[in-house]
Design a protein around this motif. Sequence first.
Motif, short mmCIF file in Angstrom:
data_model
loop_
_atom_site.label_atom_id
_atom_site.label_comp_id
_atom_site.label_asym_id
_atom_site.label_seq_id
_atom_site.Cartn_x
_atom_site.Cartn_y
_atom_site.Cartn_z
N ALA A 90 -7.46 -21.17 -49.81
CA ALA A 90 -7.52 -21.91 -51.09
C ALA A 90 -7.58 -20.74 -52.14
O ALA A 90 -8.43 -19.78 -52.18
N ARG A 91 -6.66 -20.93 -53.08
CA ARG A 91 -6.49 -19.79 -54.19
C ARG A 91 -7.02 -20.47 -55.59
O ARG A 91 -7.19 -21.56 -55.30
N PHE A 92 -7.44 -19.64 -56.40
CA PHE A 92 -7.92 -20.07 -57.76
C PHE A 92 -7.04 -21.36 -58.35
O PHE A 92 -7.54 -22.36 -58.68
N ARG A 93 -5.75 -21.14 -58.10
CA ARG A 93 -5.02 -22.46 -58.72
C ARG A 93 -5.02 -23.61 -57.97
O ARG A 93 -4.89 -24.77 -58.44
N HIS A 94 -5.40 -23.54 -56.79
CA HIS A 94 -5.52 -24.51 -56.04
C HIS A 94 -7.00 -25.41 -56.35
O HIS A 94 -6.89 -26.46 -56.60
N LEU A 95 -7.90 -24.45 -56.57
CA LEU A 95 -9.04 -25.04 -57.12
C LEU A 95 -9.12 -25.72 -58.37
O LEU A 95 -9.91 -26.64 -58.77
N LEU A 96 -8.30 -25.13 -59.29
CA LEU A 96 -7.85 -25.79 -60.63
C LEU A 96 -7.43 -27.07 -60.53
O LEU A 96 -7.59 -28.08 -61.11
N ALA A 97 -6.32 -27.14 -59.48
CA ALA A 97 -5.86 -28.45 -59.23
C ALA A 97 -6.87 -29.58 -58.95
O ALA A 97 -6.81 -30.75 -59.12
N ALA A 98 -7.57 -28.97 -57.89
CA ALA A 98 -8.79 -29.97 -57.33
C ALA A 98 -9.69 -30.46 -58.44
O ALA A 98 -9.80 -31.63 -58.45
N GLU A 99 -10.05 -29.51 -59.03
CA GLU A 99 -11.05 -29.97 -60.21
C GLU A 99 -10.33 -30.90 -61.37
O GLU A 99 -10.92 -31.80 -61.92
N TRP A 100 -9.04 -30.69 -61.35
CA TRP A 100 -8.27 -31.50 -62.53
C TRP A 100 -8.31 -32.87 -61.92
O TRP A 100 -8.32 -33.94 -62.52
N ILE A 101 -7.90 -33.11 -60.63
CA ILE A 101 -7.83 -34.33 -59.97
C ILE A 101 -9.24 -34.88 -59.86
O ILE A 101 -9.38 -36.14 -60.04
N LYS A 102 -10.23 -34.21 -59.68
CA LYS A 102 -11.44 -34.91 -59.62
C LYS A 102 -12.17 -35.47 -61.19
O LYS A 102 -12.71 -36.37 -61.35
N LEU A 103 -11.49 -34.60 -62.02
CA LEU A 103 -11.83 -35.08 -63.41
C LEU A 103 -11.12 -36.27 -63.69
O LEU A 103 -11.85 -37.19 -64.40
N TRP A 104 -10.17 -36.52 -63.47
CA TRP A 104 -9.16 -37.58 -63.79
C TRP A 104 -9.05 -38.71 -62.97
O TRP A 104 -8.39 -39.58 -63.14
N SER A 105 -9.66 -38.67 -61.82
CA SER A 105 -10.02 -39.66 -60.65
C SER A 105 -10.60 -40.78 -61.08
O SER A 105 -10.35 -41.86 -60.51
N LEU A 106 -11.53 -40.61 -61.89
CA LEU A 106 -12.17 -41.69 -62.42
C LEU A 106 -11.75 -42.44 -63.92
O LEU A 106 -11.62 -41.74 -64.75
N ARG A 107 -11.51 -43.41 -63.84
CA ARG A 107 -11.11 -44.23 -64.89
C ARG A 107 -11.81 -43.93 -66.06
O ARG A 107 -11.46 -44.19 -67.26
N SER A 108 -13.15 -44.15 -65.93
CA SER A 108 -14.00 -44.01 -66.99
C SER A 108 -13.85 -42.60 -67.94
O SER A 108 -13.80 -42.84 -69.07
#
Length: 290
Positions: free
Chosen positions: A18-36
């Motif tokens: 995993a590279r840093f860009r992959h971590l960024l993508a993962a954190e982006w998904i986590k942040l916006w995965s909640l409708r709240s």
Amino acid sequence: MTAVLGNAPARLPVGVPARFRHLLAAEWIKLWSLRSTYWVLSAGALTVIGINVNSAASNADRLAHQQLPSEPPPGVSARPEPLFDPLHTAFVDPAWQLLMVIAATVGGIAVFGEYTSGLIRTTFTAVPDRQAVIAAKVTVVSGVMLTLGTLVSGTSFGVTQMLLREYGGLSLGDPGALRAVTAAALLAPLCALVGMAVGAVIRHAAGSIVAVIALLLLVPALFQGERYRWVKEIGNAMPFSAWERLVMNPERARDLGKYPLTSTEAWIVYGAWATAAVAIAVLVVRRRDV
């Protein structure tokens, strides 16, 4: 790369780490995965802007209905001098205190949310470099909050000064205006970073939110007196006090009390809190077990 099966981590063969860009993508998904996230940020932004716009509209309406002399004396403007600070209408304290709470809460959720759900074990199993994980969280959350802060700050200033254009409304070129807009925009990512640090330390939803509200809003209120210099200096070192100083109209900054906070010192407070928050989050996550 690893995955968790039951209580024991199992290693899965992966061709590319995993590279840093992959971590960024993962954190982006986590942040916006909640409708709240959508609802909190959008509703919060509209509320903050609405409070500021209502303040400007109220002042404009009040001035519009003032009784003016039919023939003002020579050399006197037909319009009365504003009895308010046009710049302050774009940065009403309760509105931006609300934004501070929203930003800090979102930042805290980005950290303690994974701890309370247990997802953090999977994250650290897949990416053992905890520092890289926190760096990705900081980057994503800061970017989102900076965008939010810039949108809210720019819109609040633009709309409020448009409503007050006939009553002393300002432009970005006026003294202190650009500084105020910039400081307000940076307030959101700053508070989000503080929320992340508190979330990393407490790792509990209710406790983290209460603690960050107390730290950002209640503590500054307790250190406002000028009887003792050390009390005032502690108050000056808080983010909210720094924000108040930076959004203050230079024309109203002539009498700041016995122990004033300069604009340069206010910027230093911003930088110090952001740096300390990131350092605390990284240190705590690296050294504490999940």
